[in-house]
Write a protein that holds these residues in place. Structure first.
Motif, short mmCIF file in Angstrom:
data_model
loop_
_atom_site.label_atom_id
_atom_site.label_comp_id
_atom_site.label_asym_id
_atom_site.label_seq_id
_atom_site.Cartn_x
_atom_site.Cartn_y
_atom_site.Cartn_z
N LEU A 103 0.95 -1.24 -0.25
CA LEU A 103 0.08 0.02 0.04
C LEU A 103 0.69 1.37 0.08
O LEU A 103 1.81 1.31 0.84
CB LEU A 103 -0.82 0.06 1.30
CG LEU A 103 -1.80 1.13 1.25
CD1 LEU A 103 -2.74 1.26 0.38
CD2 LEU A 103 -2.44 1.03 2.95
N VAL A 104 0.71 2.03 -1.15
CA VAL A 104 1.40 3.30 -1.08
C VAL A 104 1.06 4.46 -1.01
O VAL A 104 1.61 5.41 -0.20
CB VAL A 104 2.31 3.12 -2.38
CG1 VAL A 104 3.26 2.40 -2.71
CG2 VAL A 104 1.26 3.47 -3.62
N PHE A 105 -0.37 4.61 -1.06
CA PHE A 105 -1.02 5.86 -0.42
C PHE A 105 -2.54 5.50 -0.67
O PHE A 105 -3.12 4.72 -1.23
CB PHE A 105 -0.83 6.97 -1.34
CG PHE A 105 -1.28 7.37 -2.79
CD1 PHE A 105 -2.54 8.02 -2.85
CD2 PHE A 105 -0.71 7.03 -3.63
CE1 PHE A 105 -3.00 8.16 -4.23
CE2 PHE A 105 -1.03 7.05 -5.00
CZ PHE A 105 -2.22 7.52 -5.17
N SER A 106 -3.48 6.17 0.08
CA SER A 106 -4.70 6.27 0.09
C SER A 106 -5.55 7.30 0.08
O SER A 106 -5.00 8.43 0.55
CB SER A 106 -5.41 5.15 1.28
OG SER A 106 -5.09 5.77 2.50
N VAL A 107 -6.71 7.58 -0.59
CA VAL A 107 -7.49 8.82 -0.64
C VAL A 107 -8.90 8.38 0.13
O VAL A 107 -9.47 7.52 -0.60
CB VAL A 107 -7.69 9.17 -2.03
CG1 VAL A 107 -8.65 10.36 -1.85
CG2 VAL A 107 -6.39 9.60 -2.56
N GLU A 108 -9.29 9.12 1.03
CA GLU A 108 -10.52 8.65 1.65
C GLU A 108 -11.57 9.85 1.56
O GLU A 108 -11.17 11.13 2.11
CB GLU A 108 -10.39 8.38 3.14
CG GLU A 108 -11.60 8.03 3.95
CD GLU A 108 -11.57 7.92 5.36
OE1 GLU A 108 -12.33 7.86 6.23
OE2 GLU A 108 -10.30 7.58 5.61
N LYS A 109 -12.54 9.65 0.97
CA LYS A 109 -13.68 10.80 0.79
C LYS A 109 -14.42 10.62 2.05
O LYS A 109 -15.32 9.64 2.30
CB LYS A 109 -14.57 10.64 -0.75
CG LYS A 109 -15.39 11.65 -0.86
CD LYS A 109 -16.03 11.43 -2.09
CE LYS A 109 -17.15 12.73 -2.38
NZ LYS A 109 -17.80 12.54 -3.66
N LYS A 110 -14.83 11.65 2.69
CA LYS A 110 -15.59 12.05 3.76
C LYS A 110 -17.09 12.08 3.66
O LYS A 110 -17.46 12.48 2.58
CB LYS A 110 -15.10 12.91 4.81
CG LYS A 110 -13.74 12.85 5.43
CD LYS A 110 -13.57 11.86 6.35
CE LYS A 110 -12.23 11.48 6.96
NZ LYS A 110 -12.05 10.37 7.67
N PHE A 111 -18.11 11.64 4.46
CA PHE A 111 -19.34 11.75 4.34
C PHE A 111 -19.71 12.92 4.73
O PHE A 111 -19.26 13.65 5.49
CB PHE A 111 -19.81 10.56 5.36
CG PHE A 111 -21.51 10.56 5.24
CD1 PHE A 111 -22.06 9.52 4.47
CD2 PHE A 111 -22.18 11.33 5.90
CE1 PHE A 111 -23.57 9.45 4.37
CE2 PHE A 111 -23.82 11.29 5.95
CZ PHE A 111 -24.27 10.29 4.99
N VAL A 140 -5.92 12.55 2.25
CA VAL A 140 -4.75 11.69 1.66
C VAL A 140 -3.65 11.11 2.58
O VAL A 140 -3.00 12.00 3.25
CB VAL A 140 -4.21 12.49 0.57
CG1 VAL A 140 -3.22 11.87 -0.50
CG2 VAL A 140 -5.27 13.22 -0.30
N ASP A 141 -3.50 9.93 2.56
CA ASP A 141 -2.37 9.24 3.39
C ASP A 141 -1.42 8.72 2.59
O ASP A 141 -1.58 7.93 1.70
CB ASP A 141 -2.98 8.30 4.31
CG ASP A 141 -3.49 8.70 5.76
OD1 ASP A 141 -3.09 9.58 6.38
OD2 ASP A 141 -4.61 8.47 6.11
N ILE A 142 -0.16 9.12 2.75
CA ILE A 142 0.98 8.49 1.80
C ILE A 142 1.84 7.89 2.60
O ILE A 142 2.44 8.09 3.74
CB ILE A 142 1.77 9.65 1.14
CG1 ILE A 142 0.91 10.61 0.44
CG2 ILE A 142 3.07 9.21 0.52
CD1 ILE A 142 1.75 11.85 -0.13
N LYS A 143 1.96 6.65 2.43
CA LYS A 143 2.67 5.50 3.10
C LYS A 143 4.09 5.31 2.54
O LYS A 143 5.30 4.78 3.51
CB LYS A 143 2.18 4.15 2.78
CG LYS A 143 0.50 4.13 3.33
CD LYS A 143 0.38 4.49 4.75
CE LYS A 143 -1.12 4.55 5.24
NZ LYS A 143 -1.20 4.77 6.71
#
Length: 199
Positions: free
Chosen positions: A158-166, A174-177
């Protein structure tokens, strides 16, 4: 924020501004307490543009562009978008995988020297519900943002993730691993997830 400091950041907050004729996005570094910190980029996309192009500026005065992304072709549902800095060199590129996106939105991001990271919606049920929602009469006139999460993997990592909030407005975390990722490329992809999602 200069590039060296930008590269030390591992979490960003992206918020869409509601405007009539353009899509605008504020990108901020996360503060130590989890709130919105320093603005690192301001993005603007003209709606109904002949050829998709988005410019990211250092702030909302739009006086200093720091990067941009542009489609290589005019009409292509699987178009590749090149990400460049103001001097012109390509930072990397990304594209939407049209076939896989019919059921679950999927993107491929490439950074020279690191290869390709593939991101898709984490929750397949939410992906299907979002698609059904689009076919409900008048549903698109309701100011409501379905939450969704994209996880980008390079192989098994897992290199990064993007989470759209409700919520009523589009907001993303945006979380960068992977510290090797160019933050500018990741932020361009994060903005594209909203700006180009319906393409």
């Amino acid at each position: 924020m200069d590039l060296e400091k930008l590269q030390t950041q591992s979490r960003f907050l992206v918020r869409q501004r509601v405007r009539m004729m353009v899509n605008q996005y504020e990108v901020r570094a996360e503060a130590p307490d989890g709130s919105e910190g320093e603005m690192v980029a301001f993005a603007q996309q003209k709606r109904l543009a002949f050829k998709e192009q988005v410019t990211l500026y250092s702030d909302d005065s739009k006086s200093r562009p720091i990067l941009g992304f542009k489609a290589r072709s005019v009409i292509d549902v699987g178009a590749t978008y090149d990400v460049t800095d103001p001097g012109g060199p390509t930072i990397g590129n990304f594209r939407k995988d049209f076939a896989k996106s019919l059921l679950s939105s999927t993107w491929h991001l490439e950074q020279p020297g690191l290869g390709v990271a593939t991101g898709s919606e984490r929750n397949k049920t939410v992906a299907i519900v979002r698609r059904v929602w689009e076919f409900i009469p008048f549903a698109n006139n309701i100011p409501f943002a379905w939450p969704y999460h994209f996880d980008f993997y390079a192989g098994e990592q897992l290199v990064f993730s993007v989470e759209k909030k409700f919520g009523l407005r589009d907001r993303y975390v945006v979380d960068i691993k992977d510290p090797r990722l160019d933050r500018r490329l990741v932020l361009a992809q994060a903005v594209a997830l909203d700006a180009l999602q319906s393409r």
